[in-house]
Design an enzyme around this catalytic site. Structure first.
Site, PDB file in Angstrom:
ATOM      1  N   TYR A  86      42.800  83.278  -8.920  1.00 16.92           N
ATOM      2  CA  TYR A  86      44.241  83.550  -9.041  1.00 16.92           C
ATOM      3  C   TYR A  86      45.076  82.281  -8.849  1.00 16.92           C
ATOM      4  CZ  TYR A  86      42.592  88.351  -8.619  1.00 16.92           C
ATOM      5  OH  TYR A  86      41.937  89.539  -8.814  1.00 16.92           O
ATOM      6  N   TYR A 474      47.496  94.413 -10.645  1.00  9.37           N
ATOM      7  CA  TYR A 474      47.856  94.499  -9.217  1.00  9.37           C
ATOM      8  C   TYR A 474      48.049  93.099  -8.648  1.00  9.37           C
ATOM      9  CZ  TYR A 474      43.614  92.993  -6.583  1.00  9.37           C
ATOM     10  OH  TYR A 474      42.608  92.263  -5.984  1.00  9.37           O
ATOM     11  N   ARG A 475      47.610  92.068  -9.386  1.00 10.72           N
ATOM     12  CA  ARG A 475      47.574  90.700  -8.870  1.00 10.72           C
ATOM     13  C   ARG A 475      47.273  89.819 -10.071  1.00 10.72           C
ATOM     14  NH1 ARG A 475      42.890  89.755  -4.318  1.00 10.72           N
ATOM     15  NH2 ARG A 475      43.256  87.586  -3.830  1.00 10.72           N
TER      16      ARG A 475
HETATM   17  C1  LIG Z   1      33.423  85.295  -6.593  1.00  4.54           C
HETATM   18  C2  LIG Z   1      34.729  85.754  -6.005  1.00  4.54           C
HETATM   19  C3  LIG Z   1      34.778  86.949  -5.332  1.00  4.54           C
HETATM   20  C4  LIG Z   1      35.979  87.399  -4.783  1.00  4.54           C
HETATM   21  N1  LIG Z   1      35.990  88.607  -4.148  1.00  4.54           N
HETATM   22  C5  LIG Z   1      37.130  89.109  -3.675  1.00  4.54           C
HETATM   23  C6  LIG Z   1      37.144  90.375  -3.063  1.00  4.54           C
HETATM   24  O1  LIG Z   1      36.120  91.034  -2.902  1.00  4.54           O
HETATM   25  N2  LIG Z   1      38.333  90.857  -2.632  1.00  4.54           N
HETATM   26  C7  LIG Z   1      39.491  90.154  -2.767  1.00  4.54           C
HETATM   27  O2  LIG Z   1      40.545  90.645  -2.343  1.00  4.54           O
HETATM   28  N3  LIG Z   1      39.486  88.937  -3.327  1.00  4.54           N
HETATM   29  C8  LIG Z   1      38.355  88.389  -3.778  1.00  4.54           C
HETATM   30  N4  LIG Z   1      38.349  87.137  -4.358  1.00  4.54           N
HETATM   31  C9  LIG Z   1      39.623  86.392  -4.463  1.00  4.54           C
HETATM   32  C10 LIG Z   1      39.902  85.452  -3.251  1.00  4.54           C
HETATM   33  O3  LIG Z   1      38.787  84.623  -3.029  1.00  4.54           O
HETATM   34  C11 LIG Z   1      40.225  86.190  -1.942  1.00  4.54           C
HETATM   35  O4  LIG Z   1      41.201  87.197  -2.130  1.00  4.54           O
HETATM   36  C12 LIG Z   1      40.708  85.256  -0.833  1.00  4.54           C
HETATM   37  O5  LIG Z   1      40.637  85.930   0.402  1.00  4.54           O
HETATM   38  C13 LIG Z   1      42.146  84.760  -1.027  1.00  4.54           C
HETATM   39  O6  LIG Z   1      42.295  83.543  -0.372  1.00  4.54           O
HETATM   40  P1  LIG Z   1      43.043  83.379   1.030  1.00  4.54           P
HETATM   41  O7  LIG Z   1      42.723  84.558   1.871  1.00  4.54           O
HETATM   42  O8  LIG Z   1      42.720  82.028   1.558  1.00  4.54           O
HETATM   43  O9  LIG Z   1      44.568  83.505   0.632  1.00  4.54           O
HETATM   44  P2  LIG Z   1      45.636  82.353   0.378  1.00  4.54           P
HETATM   45  O10 LIG Z   1      45.226  81.551  -0.788  1.00  4.54           O
HETATM   46  O11 LIG Z   1      45.923  81.661   1.636  1.00  4.54           O
HETATM   47  O12 LIG Z   1      46.892  83.257   0.037  1.00  4.54           O
HETATM   48  C14 LIG Z   1      47.001  83.960  -1.164  1.00  4.54           C
HETATM   49  C15 LIG Z   1      48.493  84.003  -1.547  1.00  4.54           C
HETATM   50  O13 LIG Z   1      49.206  84.810  -0.598  1.00  4.54           O
HETATM   51  C16 LIG Z   1      50.472  84.216  -0.275  1.00  4.54           C
HETATM   52  N5  LIG Z   1      50.450  83.859   1.161  1.00  4.54           N
HETATM   53  C17 LIG Z   1      49.357  83.404   1.831  1.00  4.54           C
HETATM   54  N6  LIG Z   1      49.654  83.251   3.119  1.00  4.54           N
HETATM   55  C18 LIG Z   1      50.942  83.587   3.275  1.00  4.54           C
HETATM   56  C19 LIG Z   1      51.806  83.655   4.412  1.00  4.54           C
HETATM   57  N7  LIG Z   1      51.352  83.350   5.633  1.00  4.54           N
HETATM   58  N8  LIG Z   1      53.074  84.042   4.235  1.00  4.54           N
HETATM   59  C20 LIG Z   1      53.525  84.378   2.996  1.00  4.54           C
HETATM   60  N9  LIG Z   1      52.755  84.357   1.887  1.00  4.54           N
HETATM   61  C21 LIG Z   1      51.463  83.964   2.027  1.00  4.54           C
HETATM   62  C22 LIG Z   1      50.617  82.999  -1.157  1.00  4.54           C
HETATM   63  O14 LIG Z   1      51.334  83.339  -2.326  1.00  4.54           O
HETATM   64  C23 LIG Z   1      49.183  82.640  -1.502  1.00  4.54           C
HETATM   65  O15 LIG Z   1      49.059  82.007  -2.740  1.00  4.54           O
HETATM   66  C24 LIG Z   1      37.163  86.632  -4.896  1.00  4.54           C
HETATM   67  C25 LIG Z   1      37.108  85.392  -5.565  1.00  4.54           C
HETATM   68  C26 LIG Z   1      35.897  84.956  -6.112  1.00  4.54           C
HETATM   69  C27 LIG Z   1      35.862  83.631  -6.792  1.00  4.54           C
END
Ligand SMILES: Cc1cc2nc3c(=O)[nH]c(=O)nc-3n(C[C@H](O)[C@H](O)[C@H](O)COP(=O)(O)OP(=O)(O)OC[C@H]3O[C@@H](n4cnc5c(N)ncnc54)[C@H](O)[C@@H]3O)c2cc1C
Length: 534
Positions: A86, A474-475
């Protein structure tokens, strides 16, 4: 915009070691061991990160926000920046400053009796799980397929896990938020000093404000309550396989009905032949050899090759993984009910395995041998290992519409979306998350970087087709946020008018995450920012 003055102020606030003037270092380690900021799988539009700042207290966040207003420097907020598929930690607007919260990684509280935690934004699923394990608490948390992301970032994106608490946004309870003017707000019962029910009762007195901070640019979440489940006494994992493509319809119809009747409590995860073939090719050199040059995902894998590998391996068309949680007495009965229902689905094969705790005890997540996906809540980064941000690596992008819980409608959409994907010489990989009243239908497009130019076109084609069926994602990836928001058409775009009005009112300088989910100040000139207006 006075970037230099802002960075000097930021260095005084967080220390120069926590300001990266170049985005090449300072991020939590990601794919290929890189500590660079940005999108590991960049698409056609430029979304390069600018400098990064890394506060470690709420007061520092507030001071940074005030400095950003003073010098009119927008910041793109990430908690861990692992939003792979994303956009990673990359901003919508090319060269925006990254506000990286990964150093704010305190677990404020874990409550075993009431099964919740309060965490700061930098806390990862792995960290929370390890803490629960270390303290020997009887709790099962819900984690996404890759565990190095943050609980807060994933939940704010309405991310999905695999236990009974898989719809993370529904289990969030209470937030602390730094507002765009630097003020500090708590939601729900957190409005009371020292509230004991802040992480327990998600309502409050007056309007619910939490929803404003999901997928938005109205605030920076600095604390969040998240609820999960007590460890069960017994756990049964179930795999249902069906032989033919069109069996998707009865399979899904049966699963969503079982969920609405509360027989199955976690959302079944559904995947198809292509996922099984990729897994087999990674384990078995003979299968990799048969796939040959198609194994690098530069082009669509021909159907006859997929059929050939499928018949060698005896693969089903679809698999559904789900589980039963609860007392051992209930497991046998629920399992019988599940089996009885799937007897009505022609060709369905049901396999299962039950784990029981010792009498009088509870099962720990780690006592259960691991599933394909973490239905027992044990996080890992195994699923990230197939990917690499290198120019010869495997890249990935998600197209994720929400569909009704109907097998027939899912199958209809699947056939159309698969054709569109293959017409663009790419592969449709099903990653369907089946809930009681909706399905998050992810088309996991994995591709060789040489196919990057086709990603933009395929996403637009998929979006246009879903629009005809009345579906919205949804995203979405940062490259498609404006185009997706443009599909919010009810009453001539009333939703967009309201989100813009709110943005103008609470963030008149537009300093928080411009363009997030297609939300801009009314004064923003999209063309000037290098983005297409759709
Ligand atoms: C192989 C693979 C499998 C995956 N499987 C899943 C899965 O099972 N489920 C799933 O949900 N996702 C999945 N993902 C997507 C992703 O890896 C995860 O959702 C991951 O947890 C998101 O990164 P993060 O938690 O570091 O969020 P971040 O990158 O830190 O945040 C995501 C977004 O939320 C907002 N944000 C973050 N923090 C804040 C804050 N404190 N205040 C306000 N806004 C904020 C920002 O817009 C940011 O860009 C997958 C990806 C891959 C490549």
């Amino acid at each position: 915009m006075q970037l230099e003055k802002f960075l000097t102020a930021a260095e005084a606030i967080v220390g120069s070691e926590n300001v990266s003037r170049e985005p090449t270092s300072g991020a939590p380690e990601g794919l290929d061991g890189s500590a660079a900021y940005g999108d590991p799988f960049p698409l056609s539009r430029p979304h390069r990160p600018g400098p990064a700042v890394r506060p470690d207290t709420v007061d520092q966040v507030r001071e940074l926000v005030r400095a950003a207003n003073r010098f009119e420097v927008p910041m793109w907020t990430v908690s861990r920046g692992k939003n792979l598929g994303y956009g990673g930690s990359a901003p919508v607007v090319d060269r925006n400053v990254i506000l990286d919260l990964h150093r704010m990684n305190k677990i404020i509280e874990i409550n075993e009796e009431y099964a919740y935690a309060i965490v700061e934004p930098g806390v990862t699923f792995i960290q929370l799980y390890e803490e629960i394990k270390k303290r020997k608490l009887n709790l099962w948390i819900s984690v996404p397929a890759i565990g190095w992301g943050s609980v807060v970032g994933n939940t704010l994106e309405r991310g999905i896990g695999y236990t009974q608490d898989a719809a993370h946004y529904k289990h969030q309870c209470g937030m602390e938020v730094v507002l765009p003017d630097g003020d500090l707000l708590r939601t729900g019962m957190g409005v009371v000093e020292d509230s004991k029910v802040w992480p327990l009762y998600s309502g409050g007195f007056g309007p619910g404000l939490d929803g404003l901070f999901f997928q938005s640019n109205y605030g920076i979440v600095t604390k969040m309550g998240i609820q999960f489940s007590p460890a069960p006494e017994a756990y049964t994992r179930i795999l249902v396989e069906v032989p033919e493509e069109q069996d998707l319809a009865p399979l899904v119809g049966t699963m969503t009905d079982l969920m609405r009747r509360r027989i199955v409590a976690n959302p079944p995860q559904l995947y198809g032949r292509m996922t099984l073939i990729i897994g087999a090719a990674r384990r078995d050199p003979e299968i990799a050899k048969i796939l040959g040059e198609h194994g690098n995902f530069a082009r669509h894998i021909p159907h006859d090759l997929i059929s050939k590998v499928s018949s060698i391996l005896g693969l089903p068309a679809w698999c559904a993984d789900f589980a039963l949680y609860g007392p051992p007495e209930a497991q046998a009965g629920l399992l019988e009910a599940v089996k009885r229902r799937f007897k009505q689905v022609k060709g369905a094969k049901v396999t299962h395995e039950t784990f029981n705790a010792m009498p009088g005890e509870y099962l720990r997540s780690e006592d259960v041998t691991q599933d394909f996906l973490p239905q027992s809540g044990v996080p890992s980064i195994d699923h990230a290992l197939a990917f690499s941000s290198k120019e010869d690596g495997l890249w990935h992008n998600c197209y994720s519409p929400v569909l009704p819980p109907s097998g027939r409608e899912l199958y209809e959409w699947y056939v159309r979306a698969k054709k569109i994907t293959e017409d663009h010489d790419l592969n449709f990989l099903a990653d369907f998350h089946v809930f009681d009243r909706y399905i998050i239908s992810i088309n996991l497009i994995m591709f060789h970087p040489s196919a990057k130019a086709r990603l933009h076109d395929v996403q637009y084609a998929l979006m246009e087709d879903s629009k005809k069926l009345g579906y919205l994602e949804y995203r979405t990836h940062i490259s498609f946020m404006d185009a997706t928001a443009a599909h919010q058409t009810f009453n001539n775009g009333a939703f967009g008018r309201f989100t813009t009005m709110l943005k103008d009112t609470i963030d008149p300088n537009g300093i928080l995450s411009p363009g997030k989910q297609g939300i801009w100040n009314s004064t923003a000139k999209l063309e000037r920012l290098g983005l297409e207006e759709k």
